[in-house]
Scaffold this active site. Structure first.
Site, PDB file in Angstrom:
ATOM      1  N   THR A   1       0.817  -1.206   0.000  1.00  0.00           N
ATOM      2  CA  THR A   1       0.000   0.000   0.000  1.00  0.00           C
ATOM      3  C   THR A   1       0.852   1.257   0.000  1.00  0.00           C
ATOM      4  O   THR A   1       0.629   2.188  -0.773  1.00  0.00           O
ATOM      5  CB  THR A   1      -0.903   0.010   1.243  1.00  0.00           C
ATOM      6  OG1 THR A   1      -1.605  -1.220   1.297  1.00  0.00           O
ATOM      7  CG2 THR A   1      -1.889   1.148   1.186  1.00  0.00           C
ATOM      8  N   VAL A   2       1.842   1.300   0.888  1.00  0.00           N
ATOM      9  CA  VAL A   2       2.700   2.480   0.947  1.00  0.00           C
ATOM     10  C   VAL A   2       3.581   2.540  -0.287  1.00  0.00           C
ATOM     11  O   VAL A   2       3.797   3.599  -0.873  1.00  0.00           O
ATOM     12  CB  VAL A   2       3.535   2.469   2.242  1.00  0.00           C
ATOM     13  CG1 VAL A   2       4.503   3.655   2.268  1.00  0.00           C
ATOM     14  CG2 VAL A   2       2.625   2.513   3.465  1.00  0.00           C
TER      15      VAL A   2
ATOM     16  N   SER B   1       6.909 -11.731  -5.587  1.00  0.00           N
ATOM     17  CA  SER B   1       6.783 -10.777  -6.701  1.00  0.00           C
ATOM     18  C   SER B   1       8.012 -10.758  -7.590  1.00  0.00           C
ATOM     19  O   SER B   1       7.963 -10.261  -8.719  1.00  0.00           O
ATOM     20  CB  SER B   1       6.560  -9.364  -6.149  1.00  0.00           C
ATOM     21  OG  SER B   1       5.337  -9.289  -5.461  1.00  0.00           O
TER      22      SER B   1
ATOM     23  N   ASP C   1       6.944  -3.280   5.831  1.00  0.00           N
ATOM     24  CA  ASP C   1       6.388  -3.496   7.163  1.00  0.00           C
ATOM     25  C   ASP C   1       7.539  -3.738   8.131  1.00  0.00           C
ATOM     26  O   ASP C   1       8.665  -4.033   7.721  1.00  0.00           O
ATOM     27  CB  ASP C   1       5.452  -4.712   7.144  1.00  0.00           C
ATOM     28  CG  ASP C   1       4.146  -4.407   6.440  1.00  0.00           C
ATOM     29  OD1 ASP C   1       3.761  -3.223   6.389  1.00  0.00           O
ATOM     30  OD2 ASP C   1       3.504  -5.354   5.933  1.00  0.00           O
TER      31      ASP C   1
ATOM     32  N   CYS D   1       1.356   7.776  11.116  1.00  0.00           N
ATOM     33  CA  CYS D   1       0.408   8.682  10.467  1.00  0.00           C
ATOM     34  C   CYS D   1      -0.380   9.534  11.461  1.00  0.00           C
ATOM     35  O   CYS D   1      -0.621  10.710  11.218  1.00  0.00           O
ATOM     36  CB  CYS D   1      -0.550   7.889   9.576  1.00  0.00           C
ATOM     37  SG  CYS D   1      -1.322   6.463  10.365  1.00  0.00           S
TER      38      CYS D   1
ATOM     39  N   GLY E   1      -5.227   3.440   6.924  1.00  0.00           N
ATOM     40  CA  GLY E   1      -4.082   3.452   7.835  1.00  0.00           C
ATOM     41  C   GLY E   1      -3.585   2.069   8.199  1.00  0.00           C
ATOM     42  O   GLY E   1      -2.447   1.901   8.650  1.00  0.00           O
TER      43      GLY E   1
ATOM     44  N   HIS F   1      -7.181  11.023   8.658  1.00  0.00           N
ATOM     45  CA  HIS F   1      -7.302  10.898  10.111  1.00  0.00           C
ATOM     46  C   HIS F   1      -7.783  12.230  10.684  1.00  0.00           C
ATOM     47  O   HIS F   1      -7.152  13.270  10.469  1.00  0.00           O
ATOM     48  CB  HIS F   1      -5.931  10.579  10.722  1.00  0.00           C
ATOM     49  CG  HIS F   1      -5.443   9.189  10.453  1.00  0.00           C
ATOM     50  ND1 HIS F   1      -6.179   8.231   9.809  1.00  0.00           N
ATOM     51  CD2 HIS F   1      -4.271   8.577  10.791  1.00  0.00           C
ATOM     52  CE1 HIS F   1      -5.482   7.100   9.747  1.00  0.00           C
ATOM     53  NE2 HIS F   1      -4.326   7.287  10.322  1.00  0.00           N
TER      54      HIS F   1
END
Lengths: 360, 360, 360, 360
Positions: free
Chosen positions: B17-18, B43, B90, B156, B188, B250
């Site tokens: 995601t990031v 991947s 992560d 975040c 998030g 947020h």
């Protein structure tokens, strides 16, 4: 109590969101019996089921015994025979009707905001300050009435908060400071209420007048009655009110500081909340919850979707009780805004009043 | 700056995601050019578009120039020629790879939590404390490195909060107490992240480790560097963290108390937030927002759905600035958790580092 | 074309949901320039930014050049100098004003439903039947007008559907039967529109008048003009219309049967949809999408959240093209109901009209 | 029947989403008594309340009598004494265990998909085709068993649809064509199931394998048993399956064409659906709904949030019955996917089997 003949109940604002909740709560009630339904003139003359056609937004069906009751307007003459009147009116019509009902010697239990800060009217959260009912006598004496009075219950976001606060004060003495941030449900705004366009995938960090209500109502509710006057509690509170995309259930995060030092620790607070019982339970009121406060040990509870319907929404749920790095203790409280936050409070207030002889 | 040859960029965690956000931010960037993509072994060997098939969850399409770049694993040899490495890993893989990359003389800008509290690694919110970059030299000296370092950006929910806090401290001196309650977005938590069953029509009043991160990271970010060491700010903070059904953005309600008395009033606070500019703007960093803080005067803003994409999510939005009955001032801050709250911070940090000569 | 002086544009219903979209689309437009803003009398006399205060619900800010334009009422005198008038009025005021504007020799491009089935007014989806513009001449002749006319665009749920249907008919001949089921966005109902209480965690399987509109409008749009009359297409359609909790983007599942046998297979259909280009593209209209139809190969696309903003919402997205066990082919179409489904259609219609000489 | 000793029930997959529903349905059941709980090895050896800690996602609390029952693995020896075994297993473990249980002479009522198309296993929607239970005897004879068998129930989206279809066929003869489009709830995917990131503010127009299941299962369920074989119904069906942001309750729009001409009109269809009663009601099965189908006259019902819990989710809701311009009739059906769409079907199937002597 249930062997006595039931009291005749009048309902003002019978077709609105709060009125529909009153209908469901009073259906099959052991002490009360719906007798007269009042609404705006557009509903007058219609059977209840027709008056709410397309607007009955409850998961339960309209109770059989109410479906064909003809709704009338809110003229006081129609309610003369009622032993109790519940008002689910908005503040506009409440301003017009409630004082007239009281002047006609009717006992009014109101969910409207109009008389909450009135120096003669009790503002009662049934799991907190039913003792304030004694002000009913002062109210009657001041106004030269025999039976008529107005008793109010609190705003939904106030109600959920003051129950654990009262439990803490009962056990550990006065609270000095409270900062609370709410995540309030859509249903709190009535119907049609909030536009889906505003709240879908969104947070609206503002509810008009809500923060002031919380800050002011809490002081009166947690205060006491002395010499025929309400004396506010010394608690200082700051509220942040937000609307979130949840259908029912107000979630509030709360940080509190106690006046007495040293303050209790988290385990002592849990224990105090668990043990908190109130007059409503002692009097075995029909609509009172078995437990005023359900204390959750799971790290991620309470949650509105999973916990709002516990005990039919009549108690509150508290969890995440832990030390606060700034104040003493912080926690999360969840209350069902349409039940204990609205109609259920009015009904338990009337049940307590009945048990304590204020309705005879 | 844009006339110089672009720096070669490596990206760790490119398919997550990031990582996807990094890809979008770096596409067409005037200073940086995506050169090597690293991801998990599943991947490796695939064209980027195939590696993210069914997992590319961005509103924008995969940039043309990246679609067919072959993704490899995260072995440091593949990245040897990179001038800058962004890590969207992560914490698990971050623990495995980031220190290896640093040891191999690579400059790592990491979004992972692993090194945020490291006594040698700067924890930088680009609109707050880019001056902490100087610790890069201490880090290199301590570890005997010429070029390699690790710079981290904040969690975040911390990022959105410390930007207005820094603006207040710059103008009015130290903050003493802060109580904040968050309403954090689904994104998030990454992907698949939060189960719809958990957050739909619900609030989850708990995010594992989040409150501690906010409380600890803020102290480091708002602190200063002295004699080659980080000195934490004296601020005391209490955070309540909640997940709400909002996709991005947020929202946080904040009450603050200043150390200096008398404190500023609401109008002075608004003015200070409006005037706040940072080194990122002064250095004309490509990804920096024009305004660090957008101050809203409307009573019900900021709102995540309407305000999260202002300035491409690179600044923050503050509104409802008013007096707090318990502390001094309260307000609402909204930040885009996937932009300034994640990848955008890393990229601006690198832009600042470039402008200040840390990348040569 | 952009070197010619810009045409002066009047906008009716400028402060409403559709009006706000017109404002955004026309800001910086190469051919059109907002000149006169009309709204209800409550807005008259206010600067645009004040007239929409608290009601501007767009993610983008109010364009700078419009903020201080003073809004007036919809009296035709104010619009006399306009070359083009866009109408974002609801059907009530549309009935009152649009024919007056036409009678005053103004060219009206209307998003309202009032004249869609009028035997003289073209009902144009710009990516389908711009050729129907020729009926403008018949309309003018019938009414004794030189310049004035009314051109309408279709209902949002119709628009998304007829674009792929037109592409199929162009390639494979007439469609005989269509069954479509919609999942329509909240924004389709305007503001405040749908109550959050109705659509949150819910599906409302009914939108008043919507199914009839789809069934009737499609026949006119897919029909042709012959001898100064509209001849409906022979297509038989059945629509099921539902409101779902999605902010923007109508998703529709569609099963179609072709008249000609044997029908095309799924691959042929995909190819036909991909190749479909329209006059709007050939004329290089400023607001027309590059691709009328984006065809998705991923098994789970299009999705409203991810695909509604592709090409600024000016095209449609089709996916899941496969054989239908009952008819011939089934697929999913997604269109942005507030863009190509509303204001964007009006604007492209005007761009086509300009290019084809109907505005001189 | 309730005076007989209760049958001992084993439950496979006791800790999962469907298993939790079985637990709630069987608590206090007059005929069945939970005796053995089986789950994956990670739960084995734990008290039920500990095995589901953090995963019990029901609004009701864990029934008292189950909380401390120790969960074991799914080895058949543990279940030898069970009179009935319910399986809430996913298809993977179902493939491993269910046939073993049958071979050990256990009666298995399975919610898994594995044996639905098996030529010996009945696929029973209890409000549609309980007569197919007779195939149990054929199954036993074929496999040389005395007591053991497998009976399956249908996929959730199939179940809701075939109930009104069966009612129509019973009254008006065979259906020829059906086109259905579903809007399926999040809970249909189990837990954690759907990522909030995928379904929030979105529609996902694809559920893997779902359309095929609906099309194939309906033919078997609406078919008949002849000479020890299942004979599929001649109905042709096309399904479009979509996931929408609704927690519980599958809504489906349906167009049907009857074989017999002329077809019934909408009023006749309403009447037929209202009058539809089934063996489950005639046998007074404990979990059967009072009404198989609730027919709604309001224009905008049924809706999942308001109607999914009627009759504890054991019946279905049908509304918007009207003429279809392409086929004969169209309507909306809503079923509770976690109740009649899953565990409730298994339980009623077992209740019918008990009443008809298949469990002795």
């Amino acid at each position: 109590m249930s062997s006595s003949p039931k009291l005749r109940v009048g309902l003002l604002g019978a077709t609105g969101t709060v009125g529909q909740r009153f209908i469901l709560l009073l259906s099959g009630h052991p002490n009360f019996e719906i007798s007269v339904l009042g609404a705006s003139s557009s509903s007058a003359g219609k059977a209840y089921k027709d008056a709410v056609a397309g607007r009955w937004k409850q998961v339960k069906e309209i109770p059989r015994e109410v479906k064909d009751v003809v709704v009338g307007d809110c003229s006081v003459d129609r309610f003369k025979q009622c032993d109790v009147v519940f008002s689910g009116l908005d503040s506009g019509p409440a301003a017009e009707y409630e004082h007239v009902f009281r002047a006609a010697e009717l006992r009014v239990f109101s969910n409207a905001k109009n008389y909450r800060q009135d120096p003669l009217c009790p503002l009662i959260v049934p799991l907190v300050n039913p003792s304030h009912l004694e002000m009913v006598r002062t109210q009657q004496a001041s106004l030269g009435l025999q039976k008529g009075f107005i008793v109010t219950n609190a705003n939904c976001s106030t109600t959920g908060l003051v129950i654990p606060l009262a439990a803490l004060e009962q056990k550990f003495g006065p609270l000095e400071l409270v900062i609370a941030s709410t995540m309030q449900a859509i249903s709190g705004a009535g119907y049609p209420g909030v536009s889906a366009f505003d709240v879908h995938d969104n947070v609206v960090p503002f509810i008009s007048g809500e923060e002031e209500k919380m800050e002011q109502e809490a002081a009166k509710i947690l205060g006491h009655v002395q010499g025929g006057r309400f004396v506010n509690a010394g608690i200082k509170m700051s509220a942040h009110c937000n609307r979130v995309p949840v259908i029912d259930g107000h979630t509030e995060t709360v940080s509190v500081r106690f006046l007495n030092r040293p303050p209790p620790d988290a385990e002592q607070v849990k224990e105090a909340l668990r043990q908190y019982t109130t007059e409503a339970q002692q009097l075995k009121c029909h609509s009172a919850p078995e437990r005023a406060i359900i204390v959750h040990e799971e790290p991620d509870r309470p949650q509105p979707r999973l916990d709002r319907d516990a005990q039919n929404g009549a108690g509150v749920n508290v969890g995440r009780i832990r030390q606060c790095p700034v104040f003493d203790i912080k926690f999360v409280v969840l209350s069902n805004n349409v039940m204990i936050g609205a109609a259920t409070s009015s009904v338990i207030n009337a049940e307590i009043a009945l048990a304590k002889g204020y309705l005879s």
